[in-house]
Write a protein that holds these residues in place. Sequence first.
Motif, PDB file in Angstrom:
ATOM      1  N   UNK A 186       0.834  -1.205   0.000  1.00 21.58           N
ATOM      2  CA  UNK A 186       0.000   0.000   0.000  1.00 21.58           C
ATOM      3  C   UNK A 186       0.866   1.252   0.000  1.00 21.58           C
ATOM      4  N   UNK A 187       0.256   2.348  -0.440  1.00 20.56           N
ATOM      5  CA  UNK A 187       0.968   3.626  -0.447  1.00 20.56           C
ATOM      6  C   UNK A 187       1.479   3.978   0.943  1.00 20.56           C
ATOM      7  N   UNK A 188       0.706   3.632   1.983  1.00 19.15           N
ATOM      8  CA  UNK A 188       1.114   3.955   3.352  1.00 19.15           C
ATOM      9  C   UNK A 188       2.430   3.278   3.720  1.00 19.15           C
ATOM     10  N   UNK A 189       2.803   2.239   3.005  1.00 14.89           N
ATOM     11  CA  UNK A 189       4.075   1.550   3.252  1.00 14.89           C
ATOM     12  C   UNK A 189       5.247   2.493   3.000  1.00 14.89           C
ATOM     13  N   UNK A 190       5.034   3.523   2.164  1.00 10.26           N
ATOM     14  CA  UNK A 190       6.096   4.452   1.792  1.00 10.26           C
ATOM     15  C   UNK A 190       6.015   5.771   2.553  1.00 10.26           C
ATOM     16  N   UNK A 191       5.323   5.770   3.676  1.00  9.76           N
ATOM     17  CA  UNK A 191       5.137   7.019   4.439  1.00  9.76           C
ATOM     18  C   UNK A 191       6.465   7.667   4.799  1.00  9.76           C
ATOM     19  N   UNK A 192       7.459   6.848   5.126  1.00 12.93           N
ATOM     20  CA  UNK A 192       8.744   7.391   5.556  1.00 12.93           C
ATOM     21  C   UNK A 192       9.502   8.055   4.406  1.00 12.93           C
ATOM     22  N   UNK A 193       9.072   7.845   3.159  1.00 12.19           N
ATOM     23  CA  UNK A 193       9.750   8.444   2.012  1.00 12.19           C
ATOM     24  C   UNK A 193       9.404   9.924   1.852  1.00 12.19           C
ATOM     25  N   UNK A 194       8.334  10.366   2.518  1.00  5.29           N
ATOM     26  CA  UNK A 194       7.866  11.737   2.355  1.00  5.29           C
ATOM     27  C   UNK A 194       8.303  12.585   3.544  1.00  5.29           C
ATOM     28  N   UNK A 195       8.606  13.867   3.311  1.00  8.79           N
ATOM     29  CA  UNK A 195       8.951  14.765   4.413  1.00  8.79           C
ATOM     30  C   UNK A 195       7.807  14.852   5.426  1.00  8.79           C
ATOM     31  N   UNK A 196       8.108  15.360   6.585  1.00  9.84           N
ATOM     32  CA  UNK A 196       7.142  15.434   7.685  1.00  9.84           C
ATOM     33  C   UNK A 196       5.868  16.168   7.245  1.00  9.84           C
ATOM     34  N   UNK A 197       4.717  15.554   7.521  1.00 10.03           N
ATOM     35  CA  UNK A 197       3.382  16.114   7.234  1.00 10.03           C
ATOM     36  C   UNK A 197       3.108  16.313   5.742  1.00 10.03           C
TER      37      UNK A 197
ATOM     38  N   UNK B  84       2.816  13.549   3.597  1.00  6.78           N
ATOM     39  CA  UNK B  84       2.307  12.305   3.035  1.00  6.78           C
ATOM     40  C   UNK B  84       0.931  12.549   2.417  1.00  6.78           C
ATOM     41  N   UNK B  85       0.732  12.167   1.138  1.00  9.68           N
ATOM     42  CA  UNK B  85      -0.542  12.463   0.457  1.00  9.68           C
ATOM     43  C   UNK B  85      -1.707  11.717   1.089  1.00  9.68           C
ATOM     44  N   UNK B  86      -2.822  12.426   1.251  1.00 11.88           N
ATOM     45  CA  UNK B  86      -4.018  11.836   1.864  1.00 11.88           C
ATOM     46  C   UNK B  86      -5.007  11.340   0.822  1.00 11.88           C
ATOM     47  N   UNK B  87      -4.823  11.700  -0.420  1.00 14.61           N
ATOM     48  CA  UNK B  87      -5.765  11.255  -1.435  1.00 14.61           C
ATOM     49  C   UNK B  87      -5.388  11.758  -2.809  1.00 14.61           C
ATOM     50  N   UNK B  88      -6.205  11.365  -3.765  1.00 18.34           N
ATOM     51  CA  UNK B  88      -5.969  11.734  -5.158  1.00 18.34           C
ATOM     52  C   UNK B  88      -7.286  12.208  -5.747  1.00 18.34           C
ATOM     53  N   UNK B  89      -7.273  13.409  -6.324  1.00 16.82           N
ATOM     54  CA  UNK B  89      -8.480  13.957  -6.932  1.00 16.82           C
ATOM     55  C   UNK B  89      -8.669  13.324  -8.307  1.00 16.82           C
ATOM     56  N   UNK B  90      -9.648  12.450  -8.424  1.00 16.38           N
ATOM     57  CA  UNK B  90      -9.834  11.708  -9.665  1.00 16.38           C
ATOM     58  C   UNK B  90     -10.243  12.589 -10.834  1.00 16.38           C
ATOM     59  N   UNK B  91     -10.808  13.764 -10.554  1.00 17.30           N
ATOM     60  CA  UNK B  91     -11.253  14.647 -11.622  1.00 17.30           C
ATOM     61  C   UNK B  91     -10.097  15.355 -12.321  1.00 17.30           C
ATOM     62  N   UNK B  92      -8.896  15.300 -11.713  1.00 12.67           N
ATOM     63  CA  UNK B  92      -7.732  15.939 -12.324  1.00 12.67           C
ATOM     64  C   UNK B  92      -7.050  15.056 -13.361  1.00 12.67           C
ATOM     65  N   UNK B  93      -7.543  13.821 -13.511  1.00  8.64           N
ATOM     66  CA  UNK B  93      -6.831  12.873 -14.352  1.00  8.64           C
ATOM     67  C   UNK B  93      -7.787  12.102 -15.253  1.00  8.64           C
ATOM     68  N   UNK B  94      -7.207  11.547 -16.290  1.00  7.59           N
ATOM     69  CA  UNK B  94      -7.907  10.634 -17.186  1.00  7.59           C
ATOM     70  C   UNK B  94      -7.336   9.239 -16.969  1.00  7.59           C
TER      71      UNK B  94
ATOM     72  N   UNK C  42      12.564   6.002  -8.105  1.00  4.78           N
ATOM     73  CA  UNK C  42      11.726   6.996  -8.777  1.00  4.78           C
ATOM     74  C   UNK C  42      10.451   6.352  -9.317  1.00  4.78           C
ATOM     75  N   UNK C  43      10.515   5.057  -9.602  1.00  9.35           N
ATOM     76  CA  UNK C  43       9.390   4.376 -10.239  1.00  9.35           C
ATOM     77  C   UNK C  43       8.138   4.424  -9.357  1.00  9.35           C
ATOM     78  N   UNK C  44       8.267   4.175  -8.075  1.00 14.12           N
ATOM     79  CA  UNK C  44       7.142   4.229  -7.149  1.00 14.12           C
ATOM     80  C   UNK C  44       7.675   4.392  -5.740  1.00 14.12           C
ATOM     81  N   UNK C  45       7.066   5.256  -4.914  1.00 14.81           N
ATOM     82  CA  UNK C  45       5.877   6.053  -5.225  1.00 14.81           C
ATOM     83  C   UNK C  45       6.198   7.192  -6.190  1.00 14.81           C
ATOM     84  N   UNK C  46       5.164   7.769  -6.777  1.00 14.67           N
ATOM     85  CA  UNK C  46       5.330   8.765  -7.827  1.00 14.67           C
ATOM     86  C   UNK C  46       5.232  10.172  -7.231  1.00 14.67           C
ATOM     87  N   UNK C  47       6.328  10.800  -6.854  1.00 11.51           N
ATOM     88  CA  UNK C  47       6.243  12.122  -6.248  1.00 11.51           C
ATOM     89  C   UNK C  47       5.670  13.161  -7.199  1.00 11.51           C
ATOM     90  N   UNK C  48       5.960  13.045  -8.506  1.00 14.02           N
ATOM     91  CA  UNK C  48       5.423  14.018  -9.453  1.00 14.02           C
ATOM     92  C   UNK C  48       3.926  13.882  -9.619  1.00 14.02           C
TER      93      UNK C  48
END
Length: 375
Positions: A116-127, A129-139, A361-367
């Motif tokens: 799960x994405x939460x497995x990579x929590x330590x890869x992100x700076x403090x506070x 960590x992404x909480x969700x993804x807006x599906x309307x921004x993507x195809x 760089x492959x995952x998680x996808x910071x960009x």
Amino acid sequence: MDDDQSVDWSCLPEELWLMIGKCFTSNIDLLRFRSICKSWRRSSLIPPLAVPPIFTPTIAASSGQLLLTPTTIYRLEPSDLSKALSTSSSSKAWLIKVDESSYRRLCLLDPCTNNRLSHFRSWYPFNSFPKGLNLLNFRFVELVKAYSISLDGSGLTFRRFHHEISGKVVTFPNFAGTQLENCKFFYVHRDGKLGFSKIGDDEWTLVDDKNSYYDDIIVHKGQLYVVDRWGTISWIDCSSSSLKLVQFSPPLCGLGKKKHLVESCGSLYVVDMYAEGDPNNSRGTYYEVVDLKVYKLDEEWGRWLDVKSLDERVFVLGKDCNFSLSARDYHGCEENCIYFCYRGCASMFNLGTSTFCSPKVFWPCPTLFNYGGCV
């Protein structure tokens, strides 16, 4: 109607929205449809919490129930509005994997390991960590539909309580829109046995009770293929009740300990994994991958071709499916590389240099999460 004349979709009769809302087979498409406005949301009721099919397999090494959890790999592209608001000119997309066992909450997974994405929590700076993804921004473009296999001894049906086991399962037929009740589930267990079952069956039926050395299974051009540990590919004749196996290729005679089937650009490939120890053991921790070799099946002449380069392609050997991509089309992918799960983590092998490294760089996808997708 003029090409530049806009259409007010909200003026469609309500009965049409009801019909449209019942046509969605993808959880993500349904959620995106419901998020547009209140009238669209009212026209499509969320179905009950999806429960993955449960079987009691006779070929499992441990007691418990075998759960099949649907997963889907998507190509994620910015929507037209997101492109207009972005300063980036990159045309690349992102690769994501989604656990779709629930219509209410979709979980992002690592395409190689199913973590799960939460497995990579330590890869992100403090506070951060992404909480969700807006599906309307993507195809979203669906690439691969698969099933992860979990052994559930507690009777609970939520993924976080499951214990994932090694093996591969495919549905047949796997045409879009086929109801699972009309499919057979073919399963290659980690001990090499090949079996099948249907929803409602109490046990698995062995397809070949004389050979317990199968490594992988794939649906290719509408046909089921399996490969054994000697690299011999056979196809399963599903037109008869006997499910006869028909040899399709000569033995590869590769010295690796595990063979992986991959379809790329319409051709069948075998990735031969060389390892010290047994890659098929129950824990998957007591082995060392030392090399990977790739072979292409020349179907016309019935021979194996030694592949020295994938050119701009990449192979992904996931825990529940294998697939090929163009590295130029996706963020983080390096061409001529093979991504695979090794000791619970994603690893990468460069076929050109014969070297291993960690694909950070492959995952998680910071960009991806920096693209306005976080909510």
